[in-house]
Design a protein around this motif. Structure first.
Motif, mmCIF file in Angstrom:
data_model
loop_
_atom_site.group_PDB
_atom_site.id
_atom_site.type_symbol
_atom_site.label_atom_id
_atom_site.label_comp_id
_atom_site.label_asym_id
_atom_site.label_seq_id
_atom_site.Cartn_x
_atom_site.Cartn_y
_atom_site.Cartn_z
ATOM 1 N N UNK A 35 0.695 -1.449 -0.064
ATOM 2 C CA UNK A 35 0.033 -0.121 -0.201
ATOM 3 C C UNK A 35 0.776 1.091 0.159
ATOM 4 N N UNK A 36 1.700 0.997 0.927
ATOM 5 C CA UNK A 36 2.986 2.123 0.856
ATOM 6 C C UNK A 36 3.532 2.461 -0.459
ATOM 7 N N UNK A 37 3.972 2.003 -1.000
ATOM 8 C CA UNK A 37 4.561 1.641 -2.704
ATOM 9 C C UNK A 37 3.380 2.266 -3.412
ATOM 10 N N UNK A 70 7.593 17.412 -2.321
ATOM 11 C CA UNK A 70 6.240 17.194 -2.030
ATOM 12 C C UNK A 70 5.463 16.345 -1.177
ATOM 13 N N UNK A 71 4.963 17.097 -0.177
ATOM 14 C CA UNK A 71 4.533 15.403 0.694
ATOM 15 C C UNK A 71 4.163 14.252 0.248
ATOM 16 N N UNK A 72 3.742 13.672 0.785
ATOM 17 C CA UNK A 72 3.327 11.616 -0.035
ATOM 18 C C UNK A 72 2.349 11.525 0.486
ATOM 19 N N UNK A 73 2.136 12.306 1.418
ATOM 20 C CA UNK A 73 0.666 11.220 2.162
ATOM 21 C C UNK A 73 -0.690 12.446 1.618
ATOM 22 N N UNK A 76 -6.686 11.446 3.815
ATOM 23 C CA UNK A 76 -7.001 9.399 4.233
ATOM 24 C C UNK A 76 -5.955 9.030 4.630
ATOM 25 N N UNK A 77 -4.523 8.918 3.827
ATOM 26 C CA UNK A 77 -3.591 8.179 3.984
ATOM 27 C C UNK A 77 -2.562 8.186 4.457
ATOM 28 N N UNK A 78 -2.247 8.016 5.482
ATOM 29 C CA UNK A 78 -1.010 8.157 6.414
ATOM 30 C C UNK A 78 -0.100 8.201 5.432
ATOM 31 N N UNK A 79 1.103 9.082 5.241
ATOM 32 C CA UNK A 79 2.953 8.755 5.015
ATOM 33 C C UNK A 79 3.931 10.077 5.872
ATOM 34 N N UNK A 80 4.550 9.322 6.215
ATOM 35 C CA UNK A 80 5.510 10.766 6.665
ATOM 36 C C UNK A 80 6.751 11.266 5.684
#
Length: 108
Positions: A35-37, A70-73, A76-80
């Motif tokens: 999912x993160x990928x 650019x933030x990946x988040x 509704x989908x968390x990413x740091x």
């Protein structure tokens, strides 16, 4: 339709991506790593459509001249993690993918 931007990962960014996904799999499981990928992949696709004009892209000369981030988040989908990139002649080069807690100047 607007011309798409070419998006490339520099060697360091490619290594960062591998490490992020490996860390995610080891700590949160294979499904979360997939999912993160995909979330990172979607951010890269967004950049290919809008380039540095993406609404979430920020100029980051305080870190390094000519660098944007650019933030990946996404909603509704968390990413740091943050994509750091530069642009040149319809090409986006992702130079690093860094965790938001890192010292950006030290790693760029």
């Amino acid at each position: 339709m607007a011309q798409l931007w070419t998006v490339e990962l520099a060697q360091k960014a490619s290594e960062d991506l591998d490490q992020v996904i490996l860390h995610t799999e080891e700590n949160f499981g294979r499904d979360q790593a997939v999912r993160y990928s995909a979330l990172i992949g979607n951010a890269l696709q967004e950049l290919s459509r809008s380039g540095p004009a993406h609404p979430l892209a920020k100029e980051r000369s305080e870190v390094l001249p000519g660098i944007l981030s650019m933030q990946v988040q996404r909603a509704g989908k968390k990413a740091r993690h943050i994509l750091f990139f530069k642009e040149h002649e319809q090409k986006i080069v992702i130079v690093r993918i860094l965790h938001e807690s890192m010292d950006f100047r030290e790693h760029l």
